[in-house]
Design an enzyme around this catalytic site. Sequence first.
Site, mmCIF file in Angstrom:
data_model
loop_
_atom_site.group_PDB
_atom_site.id
_atom_site.type_symbol
_atom_site.label_atom_id
_atom_site.label_comp_id
_atom_site.label_asym_id
_atom_site.label_seq_id
_atom_site.Cartn_x
_atom_site.Cartn_y
_atom_site.Cartn_z
ATOM 1 N N GLU A 46 -53.013 10.259 -52.199
ATOM 2 C CA GLU A 46 -52.015 9.484 -51.066
ATOM 3 C C GLU A 46 -52.323 10.417 -49.879
ATOM 4 O O GLU A 46 -52.294 11.633 -49.638
ATOM 5 C CB GLU A 46 -50.803 9.359 -51.243
ATOM 6 C CG GLU A 46 -50.035 10.700 -51.488
ATOM 7 C CD GLU A 46 -48.602 10.485 -51.826
ATOM 8 O OE1 GLU A 46 -47.628 10.218 -50.826
ATOM 9 O OE2 GLU A 46 -47.999 10.947 -52.949
ATOM 10 N N HIS A 83 -45.058 21.775 -52.926
ATOM 11 C CA HIS A 83 -44.768 20.133 -52.354
ATOM 12 C C HIS A 83 -45.030 20.501 -50.847
ATOM 13 O O HIS A 83 -44.348 21.330 -50.290
ATOM 14 C CB HIS A 83 -43.385 19.733 -52.783
ATOM 15 C CG HIS A 83 -43.730 17.973 -52.632
ATOM 16 N ND1 HIS A 83 -43.948 17.315 -51.489
ATOM 17 C CD2 HIS A 83 -43.781 17.353 -53.559
ATOM 18 C CE1 HIS A 83 -44.073 16.163 -51.849
ATOM 19 N NE2 HIS A 83 -43.937 16.073 -52.946
#
Length: 84
Positions: A46, A83
């Site tokens: 993504e 993350h």
Amino acid sequence: MRITFTSHGWEDYVHWAESDRKVTKRINRLIADIARDPFKGVGKPEPLKGDLSGYWSRRIDDTHRLVYKPTDDQLVIVQARYHY
């Protein structure tokens, strides 16, 4: 495609190489897949937004992401832990 690491990306990769061979194999598989096609494939690629526009991420596992920046002839691995 030439594969390079930022200092932070390399530090993350070395961490996994020393602590978890299974995750290291997954990262290697993701990198090989990215080298074939940076925008499609395993790990749910993504595009990132905002300050990280131009960068992409793929899932290493539920917690960790591989963040990279593809160019015409180079793949830069920016992060391989946590993350973004």
